[in-house]
Design an enzyme around this catalytic site. Structure first.
Site, PDB file in Angstrom:
ATOM      1  N   SER A  86     -22.577  31.503 -74.058  1.00  0.00           N
ATOM      2  CA  SER A  86     -21.441  30.961 -73.322  1.00  0.00           C
ATOM      3  C   SER A  86     -20.755  29.847 -74.133  1.00  0.00           C
ATOM      4  O   SER A  86     -20.305  30.088 -75.253  1.00  0.00           O
ATOM      5  CB  SER A  86     -21.907  30.476 -71.940  1.00  0.00           C
ATOM      6  OG  SER A  86     -20.834  30.327 -71.058  1.00  0.00           O
TER       7      SER A  86
ATOM      8  N   GLU B  67     -18.350  14.006 -65.880  1.00  0.00           N
ATOM      9  CA  GLU B  67     -17.019  13.411 -66.121  1.00  0.00           C
ATOM     10  C   GLU B  67     -16.400  13.978 -67.398  1.00  0.00           C
ATOM     11  O   GLU B  67     -15.241  14.417 -67.404  1.00  0.00           O
ATOM     12  CB  GLU B  67     -17.128  11.882 -66.229  1.00  0.00           C
ATOM     13  CG  GLU B  67     -17.406  11.190 -64.906  1.00  0.00           C
ATOM     14  CD  GLU B  67     -16.363  11.487 -63.839  1.00  0.00           C
ATOM     15  OE1 GLU B  67     -15.175  11.636 -64.185  1.00  0.00           O
ATOM     16  OE2 GLU B  67     -16.742  11.591 -62.657  1.00  0.00           O
TER      17      GLU B  67
ATOM     18  N   HIS C 234     -23.944  37.173 -66.472  1.00  0.00           N
ATOM     19  CA  HIS C 234     -23.571  36.221 -67.522  1.00  0.00           C
ATOM     20  C   HIS C 234     -24.782  35.566 -68.181  1.00  0.00           C
ATOM     21  O   HIS C 234     -24.800  35.345 -69.387  1.00  0.00           O
ATOM     22  CB  HIS C 234     -22.644  35.151 -66.934  1.00  0.00           C
ATOM     23  CG  HIS C 234     -22.177  34.132 -67.937  1.00  0.00           C
ATOM     24  ND1 HIS C 234     -21.582  34.496 -69.136  1.00  0.00           N
ATOM     25  CD2 HIS C 234     -22.216  32.772 -67.929  1.00  0.00           C
ATOM     26  CE1 HIS C 234     -21.275  33.391 -69.819  1.00  0.00           C
ATOM     27  NE2 HIS C 234     -21.655  32.343 -69.104  1.00  0.00           N
TER      28      HIS C 234
END
Length: 222
Positions: free
Chosen positions: A46, A142, A201
């Site tokens: 990924s 964040e 996935h």
């Protein structure tokens, strides 16, 4: 010799406000230099697969062979889907002092309305850790949310990587599509694309033995 490394802002790696593929591939390059490894076989899944591709395209001299697991060198799924996952992770509320199993169950219940795939929830929950009696995410949410557009896209390259490359996808996953083949062949002319039947996935979790067999089959004979 197999080395597993956490990407920046993941696992035990330091947190950083910068989260681009150029920065992450430079982290891998610095690690190889630090360890005195002049050439390696690089495998990434990924986001890690895009990092591995970036390093191979920038520094082909360092990469003997490349394996990209369930990812293509193109823009990935809509940012909104992953934005929703991050929002759900940020809004998690776990009382202090719970046992690990109770905390994970509560987190699973809170994530379920947004992250409907059980395997994906379990994958995300591996990042829930206890620090001094409190449960926190060890990933830097964040920085990841700030750089989501960078993470979903892929840098522009004009010169291909000449080494042997395996794109190993899950047959039930949309992340290596036939629409991507022209770009795969442009950047990785020696690429072989394979799919593992029944895997989504997270290929290595869904079909572990078949995944290992495909990787070993691609490696050069000892």
């Amino acid at each position: 010799q197999v080395l597993t490394l956490d990407a920046r802002n993941h696992g035990g790696s330091p947190h950083s406000p910068l989260m681009t593929y150029e920065a992450m591939s430079l982290d891998v390059e610095h690690l190889l230099t630090h360890l005195g490894i002049s050439k390696c076989i690089l495998l990434g899944h990924s986001m890690g697969g895009k990092t591995a591709m970036t390093l191979a395209l920038q520094r082909p001299d360092l990469v003997e062979r490349l394996i990209a697991v369930d990812i293509s060198p193109v823009s990935t799924a809509p940012v909104s889907e992953f934005s929703a996952y991050i929002s759900a992770m940020k809004s998690l509320k776990i009382p202090d002092g719970l046992s690990r199993s109770a905390a994970r169950q509560l987190a699973d219940d809170q994530l379920r309305p947004v992250v409907q795939l059980p395997q994906l929830r379990q994958f995300l929950l591996t990042n829930l850790v206890e620090v001094e009696g409190r449960y926190v995410w060890r990933v830097n949410l964040e920085a990841i949310s700030h750089h989501l557009a960078d993470i979903m896209s892929f840098p522009v390259f004009h010169k291909p990587y000449p080494g042997p490359t395996l794109f190993l996808g899950g047959s039930n996953s949309p992340y290596i599509s036939s629409r991507d083949y022209p770009e795969i062949k442009r950047l990785f002319p020696r690429a072989d694309v394979q799919y593992i039947e029944g895997a989504g996935h997270i290929v290595h979790q869904d079909r572990f033995e078949e995944f290992i067999a495909a990787v070993l089959n691609f490696l050069p004979a000892p």
